[in-house]
Scaffold this motif. Structure first.
Motif, PDB file in Angstrom:
ATOM      1  N   ASP A  40      36.683  42.531  41.355  1.00 26.79           N
ATOM      2  CA  ASP A  40      37.204  42.605  42.834  1.00 26.79           C
ATOM      3  C   ASP A  40      37.351  41.032  43.269  1.00 26.79           C
ATOM      4  O   ASP A  40      36.363  40.056  43.749  1.00 26.79           O
ATOM      5  CB  ASP A  40      35.471  43.030  43.576  1.00 26.79           C
ATOM      6  CG  ASP A  40      35.292  43.066  45.183  1.00 26.79           C
ATOM      7  OD1 ASP A  40      36.661  43.809  45.140  1.00 26.79           O
ATOM      8  OD2 ASP A  40      34.436  43.241  45.804  1.00 26.79           O
ATOM      9  N   ARG A  42      39.332  37.994  44.527  1.00 30.05           N
ATOM     10  CA  ARG A  42      40.157  37.885  45.245  1.00 30.05           C
ATOM     11  C   ARG A  42      40.854  36.579  45.081  1.00 30.05           C
ATOM     12  O   ARG A  42      40.364  35.489  44.960  1.00 30.05           O
ATOM     13  CB  ARG A  42      39.686  37.910  46.943  1.00 30.05           C
ATOM     14  CG  ARG A  42      38.638  38.555  47.078  1.00 30.05           C
ATOM     15  CD  ARG A  42      38.964  39.793  47.371  1.00 30.05           C
ATOM     16  NE  ARG A  42      38.472  40.735  47.813  1.00 30.05           N
ATOM     17  CZ  ARG A  42      38.667  42.288  48.130  1.00 30.05           C
ATOM     18  NH1 ARG A  42      39.818  42.145  47.573  1.00 30.05           N
ATOM     19  NH2 ARG A  42      37.960  43.026  48.840  1.00 30.05           N
ATOM     20  N   SER A 182      47.003  43.785  47.949  1.00 28.58           N
ATOM     21  CA  SER A 182      45.988  43.261  47.560  1.00 28.58           C
ATOM     22  C   SER A 182      45.899  42.152  47.826  1.00 28.58           C
ATOM     23  O   SER A 182      45.014  41.569  48.232  1.00 28.58           O
ATOM     24  CB  SER A 182      44.949  43.908  47.417  1.00 28.58           C
ATOM     25  OG  SER A 182      46.289  44.159  45.820  1.00 28.58           O
ATOM     26  N   ASP A 188      42.685  45.999  52.987  1.00 32.04           N
ATOM     27  CA  ASP A 188      41.363  45.824  52.175  1.00 32.04           C
ATOM     28  C   ASP A 188      40.084  46.585  53.074  1.00 32.04           C
ATOM     29  O   ASP A 188      40.599  46.982  53.562  1.00 32.04           O
ATOM     30  CB  ASP A 188      40.798  44.494  51.927  1.00 32.04           C
ATOM     31  CG  ASP A 188      41.340  44.022  51.574  1.00 32.04           C
ATOM     32  OD1 ASP A 188      41.822  44.366  49.947  1.00 32.04           O
ATOM     33  OD2 ASP A 188      41.577  42.052  51.519  1.00 32.04           O
TER      34      ASP A 188
END
Length: 188
Positions: A40, A42, A182, A188
């Motif tokens: 996860d 970013r 993404s 998302d």
């Protein structure tokens, strides 16, 4: 010769050997493999939305593209108005003007976007449609630019890209390589 005279020396040497000697015969400890998994994660990205050519650019590199210098993923939404003309890389490896710019999506692997300045070149690699679905080159209707030479067509480039500068004499060439949607927070 007196054997008792050397006894303290022998005992000291024996004790020293016991302390220094390893407790195992293995010379190198086993390496433990540790796998790091990032879940996860970013990436930070910047957004560039605008129109070329810029008003009053006077041949200078467009301020709109200054954000490319951050070298972080870019969510790009760029409209190119006439008189600037986008060129696409052909099968022969050379760039050619978009000849069939009917309204809608245009298939191209790599394009060269004129910036309005001789000191900044911009090449955009759109990537395979299946892998980089957020990246799109299209011809769109813009009645504000309609003229006798142009039926009101502008070129629009959208998507997620990684900017990479290439230094060339008297200019910088920015190559935008495709990234998954993404990476720019799309989907998302």
């Amino acid at each position: 010769m007196r054997p008792l005279k050397f006894l303290p020396l022998v005992v000291t040497a024996a004790l020293g050997a016991c302390v220094i000697a390893p407790s195992t015969t293995e010379l190198v400890p086993a390496q433990v493999q540790v796998e790091t998994v990032v879940t996860d994660a970013r990436l930070a990205f910047i957004g560039i939305t605008g129109v070329l050519p810029e008003e009053g650019g006077e041949g200078l590199p467009p301020a709109l593209l200054d954000a490319l210098m951050e070298n972080t993923p870019v969510r790009l939404d760029l409209t190119i108005n006439p008189p600037l003309e986008v060129t696409a890389k052909g099968e022969d490896g050379f760039f050619h003007p978009l000849t069939e710019c009917a309204f809608g999506p245009v298939e191209a692997g790599e394009i060269s976007v004129p910036t309005g300045s001789n000191h900044m070149l911009l090449d955009v690699r759109l990537g395979a449609r299946e892998t980089f679905a957020a990246n799109l080159l299209s011809c769109e209707y813009a009645p504000a630019v309609a003229s006798e030479e142009n039926p009101g067509t502008v070129v629009r480039v959208r998507g997620c890209f990684l900017p990479q500068p290439v230094s060339i004499p008297t200019a910088v060439q920015w190559v935008l390589s495709p990234l998954p949607a993404s990476a720019c927070g799309i989907g998302d």
